[in-house]
Design an enzyme around this catalytic site. Sequence first.
Site, PDB file in Angstrom:
ATOM      1  N   GLU A   1       0.717  -1.254   0.234  1.00  0.00           N
ATOM      2  CA  GLU A   1       0.004  -0.136  -0.088  1.00  0.00           C
ATOM      3  C   GLU A   1       0.923   1.298  -0.167  1.00  0.00           C
ATOM      4  O   GLU A   1       0.721   2.515  -0.727  1.00  0.00           O
ATOM      5  CB  GLU A   1      -0.911   0.115   1.215  1.00  0.00           C
ATOM      6  CG  GLU A   1      -2.034  -1.091   1.134  1.00  0.00           C
ATOM      7  CD  GLU A   1      -2.968  -0.766  -0.231  1.00  0.00           C
ATOM      8  OE1 GLU A   1      -2.897   0.424  -0.706  1.00  0.00           O
ATOM      9  OE2 GLU A   1      -3.565  -1.806  -0.753  1.00  0.00           O
TER      10      GLU A   1
ATOM     11  N   TYR B   1      -6.738   6.548   3.756  1.00  0.00           N
ATOM     12  CA  TYR B   1      -7.021   5.710   2.510  1.00  0.00           C
ATOM     13  C   TYR B   1      -6.044   4.338   3.072  1.00  0.00           C
ATOM     14  O   TYR B   1      -6.596   3.150   3.058  1.00  0.00           O
ATOM     15  CB  TYR B   1      -6.424   6.059   1.284  1.00  0.00           C
ATOM     16  CG  TYR B   1      -6.265   4.847   0.406  1.00  0.00           C
ATOM     17  CD1 TYR B   1      -7.007   3.905   0.116  1.00  0.00           C
ATOM     18  CD2 TYR B   1      -4.852   4.291   0.221  1.00  0.00           C
ATOM     19  CE1 TYR B   1      -7.044   2.851  -0.544  1.00  0.00           C
ATOM     20  CE2 TYR B   1      -4.793   3.191  -0.304  1.00  0.00           C
ATOM     21  CZ  TYR B   1      -5.777   2.439  -0.921  1.00  0.00           C
ATOM     22  OH  TYR B   1      -5.446   1.256  -1.617  1.00  0.00           O
TER      23      TYR B   1
ATOM     24  N   ASP C   1      -9.862   5.152  -2.757  1.00  0.00           N
ATOM     25  CA  ASP C   1      -8.706   5.627  -3.285  1.00  0.00           C
ATOM     26  C   ASP C   1      -9.339   6.183  -4.662  1.00  0.00           C
ATOM     27  O   ASP C   1     -10.242   6.338  -4.945  1.00  0.00           O
ATOM     28  CB  ASP C   1      -7.924   4.322  -3.571  1.00  0.00           C
ATOM     29  CG  ASP C   1      -8.364   3.754  -4.930  1.00  0.00           C
ATOM     30  OD1 ASP C   1      -9.581   3.267  -4.968  1.00  0.00           O
ATOM     31  OD2 ASP C   1      -7.469   3.269  -5.656  1.00  0.00           O
TER      32      ASP C   1
ATOM     33  N   CYS D   1     -13.081   1.066 -15.499  1.00  0.00           N
ATOM     34  CA  CYS D   1     -13.585   2.403 -15.334  1.00  0.00           C
ATOM     35  C   CYS D   1     -12.240   3.403 -15.307  1.00  0.00           C
ATOM     36  O   CYS D   1     -12.164   3.912 -14.336  1.00  0.00           O
ATOM     37  CB  CYS D   1     -14.398   2.519 -14.160  1.00  0.00           C
ATOM     38  SG  CYS D   1     -15.148   4.071 -14.182  1.00  0.00           S
TER      39      CYS D   1
ATOM     40  N   CYS E   1     -16.300   0.840 -21.178  1.00  0.00           N
ATOM     41  CA  CYS E   1     -17.685   0.868 -20.852  1.00  0.00           C
ATOM     42  C   CYS E   1     -18.382  -0.383 -21.591  1.00  0.00           C
ATOM     43  O   CYS E   1     -19.100  -0.998 -20.929  1.00  0.00           O
ATOM     44  CB  CYS E   1     -18.341   2.186 -21.206  1.00  0.00           C
ATOM     45  SG  CYS E   1     -17.678   3.557 -20.405  1.00  0.00           S
TER      46      CYS E   1
ATOM     47  N   CYS F   1     -17.918  -3.221 -18.995  1.00  0.00           N
ATOM     48  CA  CYS F   1     -18.244  -3.001 -17.733  1.00  0.00           C
ATOM     49  C   CYS F   1     -19.627  -3.577 -17.552  1.00  0.00           C
ATOM     50  O   CYS F   1     -20.303  -3.616 -18.124  1.00  0.00           O
ATOM     51  CB  CYS F   1     -18.390  -1.518 -17.609  1.00  0.00           C
ATOM     52  SG  CYS F   1     -18.993  -0.807 -15.722  1.00  0.00           S
TER      53      CYS F   1
ATOM     54  N   CYS G   1     -25.199   3.088 -15.150  1.00  0.00           N
ATOM     55  CA  CYS G   1     -23.947   4.047 -14.825  1.00  0.00           C
ATOM     56  C   CYS G   1     -24.767   5.377 -15.132  1.00  0.00           C
ATOM     57  O   CYS G   1     -24.992   5.708 -16.136  1.00  0.00           O
ATOM     58  CB  CYS G   1     -22.524   3.706 -15.378  1.00  0.00           C
ATOM     59  SG  CYS G   1     -21.594   4.946 -15.526  1.00  0.00           S
TER      60      CYS G   1
END
Length: 291
Positions: free
Chosen positions: A37, A120, A138, A193, A200, A203, A209
Site C-alpha cells: 500500500e 486511505y 482511493d 473504469c 464501458c 463494464c 452508470c
Amino acid sequence: MTENPYRTAVLAWYDANARDLPWRADDATPWSVLVSEIMLQQTPVVRVLPAWKAWLERWPTPASLAAEPSGEAVRMWNRLGYPRRALNLHACAKAVVDRHGGEVPRAHADLLALPGVGVYTAAAVASFAFGQRHAVLDTNVRRVLARLETGVEYPPRTPGRAEYTLAESLLPEEPAVAARWGVAVMELGALVCTARAPKCGVCPVSDRCAWALAGKPPHDGPPRRGQSYAGTDRQVRGRLLAVLRDAPGPVPKAALDAVWDEAAQRERALDALVADGLVDPLETGEYALPG
DNA sequence: CAATCGTGGAT
DNA sequence: TATCCAAGATT
C-alpha cells in the site's frame, strides 16, 4: 444501507477478472500488504511489483527492516519515486516493533498513527489484510463512484464528506464481503473504469452508470492537473538522491554539485533533502544516505 | 487548504 | 513533444 443493486455484478466481475497480485495471495501478510500500500501510493502496479518482491525478500518482517539504518531503505527504494515513503516504511517498522510487539496493528486508529499512513492506507490495510469493514476511497474507487452514482466523469480534486457518506452507504454489512467489495470496485476502476478511455463495453454495470446514461458528458471545470516536472526542485532532489543511492558510500560535495548548474536551487534542494532526513551531511563535508 | 513531494509509461 | 496519470500523505 445493506443492499445496492449492482453489488453482485461487481463482485462476480471481480471473481472472473481480478489480477492475481502477490499482495492479494493467501500467503500475503499484514506487513506485506502494508508495504504494497505504501509503494502503491501514486505509483503504478507494474512498477511496484518488482520492488515489492525485492523488498520483502530482504525484509520479510517489520523487525528485520527496523534493525537496519534508514538509508538502506532509501537505497532499496531505488527509483520508485517519493523516496520519503522509504523513510516512512522504515519508521513504520520501528513503530510496529516499539509499540505493537512487531506485529502490524489491526485497529484503524493504530494504523492511522503510523508514519505515512493516511485515511486511505489505514482503511486499505484494515480491509485487505484483516478483513474489516472500511470504506476504501482511493483514486480508482472515487472515479468509479463519481461516474456510477454522481454521473460525472471525474471526482473532485480531494475527497469530501459526501464521498465518504456515499462509499459507506454502498458498503456490504458483512466485513468479509465489504473487504471484497472494496478491492472489487478498486479493480474495476483500475482495469475498466479508467481515467482515460474507459472500457464501458466490458463494464458489468454500464447499464446503470449515471455518467454513461447521461451520454458521458466531459469533465467541466478547471483542468485537473498542473504539475510540470522539468526544472523543478523535485527534479533536482531526484538527481541528488540518485547520486547517493548509486554510490557505495559517502560522496564528496563536488559529486552532488555536478548534477545541477544553478547553485541556489541546488543548495535549496539539498538542504530540503537533509531536512527531510533523506540525506546525512557528514562532519567530513561529505554526504551520505542516513544511518 | 493549496502546495509539495519522483518517476516513467501511455497517449 | 507535451500532457496526463498512477492503491496519497503531509504541512
